[in-house]
Design a protein around this motif. Structure first.
Motif, mmCIF file in Angstrom:
data_model
loop_
_atom_site.group_PDB
_atom_site.id
_atom_site.type_symbol
_atom_site.label_atom_id
_atom_site.label_comp_id
_atom_site.label_asym_id
_atom_site.label_seq_id
_atom_site.Cartn_x
_atom_site.Cartn_y
_atom_site.Cartn_z
ATOM 1 N N GLY A 127 -10.212 9.818 11.523
ATOM 2 C CA GLY A 127 -11.563 9.138 11.783
ATOM 3 C C GLY A 127 -12.646 9.527 12.412
ATOM 4 N N GLY A 128 -12.725 10.616 12.718
ATOM 5 C CA GLY A 128 -13.907 11.255 13.525
ATOM 6 C C GLY A 128 -15.067 11.648 12.490
ATOM 7 N N THR A 129 -16.387 11.801 13.274
ATOM 8 C CA THR A 129 -17.455 12.094 12.453
ATOM 9 C C THR A 129 -17.945 13.596 12.747
ATOM 10 O OG1 THR A 129 -18.136 9.909 12.144
ATOM 11 C CG2 THR A 129 -20.039 11.627 11.857
ATOM 12 N N ILE A 130 -18.169 14.444 11.850
ATOM 13 C CA ILE A 130 -18.537 15.904 12.133
ATOM 14 C C ILE A 130 -20.290 15.548 12.596
ATOM 15 C CG2 ILE A 130 -19.009 18.204 11.231
ATOM 16 C CD1 ILE A 130 -16.011 16.894 11.413
ATOM 17 N N VAL A 131 -20.617 16.227 13.756
ATOM 18 C CA VAL A 131 -21.945 16.358 14.338
ATOM 19 C C VAL A 131 -22.646 17.714 13.726
ATOM 20 C CG1 VAL A 131 -23.596 16.175 16.235
ATOM 21 C CG2 VAL A 131 -21.476 14.651 16.154
ATOM 22 N N ILE A 140 -18.478 20.319 16.592
ATOM 23 C CA ILE A 140 -18.831 19.098 17.451
ATOM 24 C C ILE A 140 -18.305 17.716 16.591
ATOM 25 C CG2 ILE A 140 -20.534 18.124 18.745
ATOM 26 C CD1 ILE A 140 -19.942 20.675 19.647
ATOM 27 N N VAL A 141 -17.677 16.924 17.293
ATOM 28 C CA VAL A 141 -17.074 15.881 16.500
ATOM 29 C C VAL A 141 -17.400 14.484 17.520
ATOM 30 C CG1 VAL A 141 -15.224 14.687 15.730
ATOM 31 C CG2 VAL A 141 -15.259 17.257 15.653
ATOM 32 N N GLU A 142 -17.657 13.521 16.903
ATOM 33 C CA GLU A 142 -17.804 12.320 17.598
ATOM 34 C C GLU A 142 -16.465 11.244 16.870
ATOM 35 O OE1 GLU A 142 -21.399 10.287 16.814
ATOM 36 O OE2 GLU A 142 -22.654 11.589 18.239
ATOM 37 N N GLY A 143 -15.803 10.561 17.910
ATOM 38 C CA GLY A 143 -14.750 9.879 17.404
ATOM 39 C C GLY A 143 -13.481 10.565 17.173
ATOM 40 N N GLY A 144 -12.536 10.076 16.386
ATOM 41 C CA GLY A 144 -11.152 10.730 15.990
ATOM 42 C C GLY A 144 -10.288 10.637 17.281
ATOM 43 N N ARG A 145 -9.153 11.591 17.105
ATOM 44 C CA ARG A 145 -8.460 11.651 18.273
ATOM 45 C C ARG A 145 -8.389 13.410 18.641
ATOM 46 N NH1 ARG A 145 -4.723 7.600 18.434
ATOM 47 N NH2 ARG A 145 -4.400 6.194 16.792
ATOM 48 N N PRO A 146 -9.167 13.435 19.776
ATOM 49 C CA PRO A 146 -9.568 14.890 20.278
ATOM 50 C C PRO A 146 -8.204 15.669 20.411
ATOM 51 C CG PRO A 146 -10.926 12.981 21.425
ATOM 52 C CD PRO A 146 -9.726 12.350 20.593
ATOM 53 N N PRO A 147 -7.264 15.145 21.221
ATOM 54 C CA PRO A 147 -5.925 16.107 21.159
ATOM 55 C C PRO A 147 -5.551 16.548 19.922
ATOM 56 C CG PRO A 147 -5.770 14.345 22.518
ATOM 57 C CD PRO A 147 -6.891 13.900 21.634
ATOM 58 N N ILE A 148 -5.579 15.923 18.726
ATOM 59 C CA ILE A 148 -5.116 16.120 17.462
ATOM 60 C C ILE A 148 -6.157 17.167 16.784
ATOM 61 C CG2 ILE A 148 -4.562 15.411 15.042
ATOM 62 C CD1 ILE A 148 -3.327 12.981 16.387
ATOM 63 N N ILE A 154 -12.215 20.446 11.428
ATOM 64 C CA ILE A 154 -12.888 19.617 10.399
ATOM 65 C C ILE A 154 -11.861 18.699 9.900
ATOM 66 C CG2 ILE A 154 -14.460 19.306 8.325
ATOM 67 C CD1 ILE A 154 -15.629 21.952 9.341
ATOM 68 N N VAL A 155 -11.073 19.258 9.236
ATOM 69 C CA VAL A 155 -10.004 18.255 8.457
ATOM 70 C C VAL A 155 -9.353 17.257 9.355
ATOM 71 C CG1 VAL A 155 -7.985 18.271 7.109
ATOM 72 C CG2 VAL A 155 -9.465 20.159 6.746
ATOM 73 N N ALA A 156 -8.755 17.830 10.469
ATOM 74 C CA ALA A 156 -8.039 17.078 11.629
ATOM 75 C C ALA A 156 -9.157 15.733 12.113
ATOM 76 C CB ALA A 156 -7.757 17.777 12.726
ATOM 77 N N ALA A 157 -10.429 16.052 12.326
ATOM 78 C CA ALA A 157 -11.459 15.159 12.528
ATOM 79 C C ALA A 157 -11.548 14.175 11.605
ATOM 80 C CB ALA A 157 -12.604 15.670 12.913
ATOM 81 N N ILE A 158 -11.813 14.455 10.358
ATOM 82 C CA ILE A 158 -11.863 13.478 9.231
ATOM 83 C C ILE A 158 -10.484 12.695 8.959
ATOM 84 C CG2 ILE A 158 -12.245 13.273 6.644
ATOM 85 C CD1 ILE A 158 -13.873 15.910 6.709
ATOM 86 N N LEU A 159 -9.409 13.184 9.149
ATOM 87 C CA LEU A 159 -8.136 12.567 8.815
ATOM 88 C C LEU A 159 -7.866 11.537 9.943
ATOM 89 C CD1 LEU A 159 -5.900 15.111 7.468
ATOM 90 C CD2 LEU A 159 -6.964 13.386 6.171
#
Length: 267
Positions: free
Chosen positions: A82-86, A99-107, A75-80
């Motif tokens: 630029g992702g959105t928590i679904v 489940i995340v939308e956007g962000g940088r998936p590998p990170i 969750i923290v990595a997704a937010i940092l």
């Protein structure tokens, strides 16, 4: 003022940095089966209590704590990035899923195992020093209760209260010496999370895939087995690193540890 064991302090100060003290040898003896090629005995024990039906129910609070932290790192990595928590799932039997939308998936995906390893390593340090264990107990206490926001099972709630009670009770056993072993157990459970995650995925067919499977879906040219080997070696390396940190940083005898820990909320 508390009396200090001058003899032990002198011996500790003259001990070479990488030479473990008697108390550290005890910690290393407990941890040895969990490192490198000698993991079999300890891994089987944790594997058993993590997956055997009755046993895994009894440790549901610790499983939720471990899975919850792992998902929190995603969750923290997704937010940092630029992702959105679904959605977020934390379940002791189904595993975790974010489940995340956007962000940088590998990170975002890497953050789970990386965060579990470092977090577990910090708790391993609690096995070397009762003051560190006392401080970490607040993290553990909060972490045990937090997943209950997503849990409605009455038995799990009761068991969580039981583990919280153990946490409080261990403060008063041998000047919080028992708390060290509690933290040590939690540390090993977290630092080797990839093993339990893979076991659930491969042998118990949990609904939520392991991160190694997700890495394989993200990078099809690299098999899930290769990812598993990489992350297991990474977590073993993290465990060994924190063992060295513990040996170098914590040289106090049991008596000196009790004196030091007594300054922080005496027991």
């Amino acid at each position: 003022m508390y009396p200090r064991d001058v003899t032990n302090a002198t011996q500790a100060s003259s001990t070479p940095p990488l030479t473990p003290t008697h108390d550290q040898i005890v910690v290393l003896y407990v941890l040895t089966p969990s490192t490198c090629l000698q993991t079999v005995v300890y891994a089987v024990v944790i594997f058993g209590i993590w997956n055997i039906p009755v046993a895994r129910t009894l440790i549901n609070p610790l499983k939720l704590f471990t899975i919850g932290w792992h998902e929190f790192c995603h969750i923290v990595a997704a937010i940092l990035t630029g992702g959105t928590i679904v959605s977020v799932t934390i379940d002791p039997n189904l595993g975790g899923a974010t489940i995340v939308e956007g962000g940088r998936p590998p990170i975002i995906l890497s953050a789970g195992y990386f965060g579990s390893s470092v977090f577990g390593g910090a708790f391993i340090l609690g096995g070397f020093d009762s003051l560190v264990a006392k401080i970490l107990s607040f993290v553990l206490g909060l972490g045990l209760i937090t997943p209950l926001v997503l849990v409605r099972d009455k038995l799990t709630i009761v068991l969580t209260l039981f583990y919280e009670g153990l946490l409080v009770g261990f403060w008063f056993i041998g000047h919080a010496q028992a708390l060290r072993w509690y933290c040590l157990f939690v540390g090993v459970m977290n630092v080797f999370y990839v093993i339990w995650d893979l076991a659930d995925d491969k042998f118990f067919r949990k609904a939520n895939d392991s991160d190694c499977t997700q890495f394989n879906l993200m990078f099809p040219q690299i098999s899930a087995h290769v990812w598993a080997c990489f992350w297991i070696m990474f977590q073993v390396g993290v465990c060994i690193s924190f063992l060295f940190i513990g040996i170098v940083s914590f040289k106090l005898s049991t008596g000196d540890m009790n004196t030091q820990a007594a300054v922080f909320l005496p027991t």
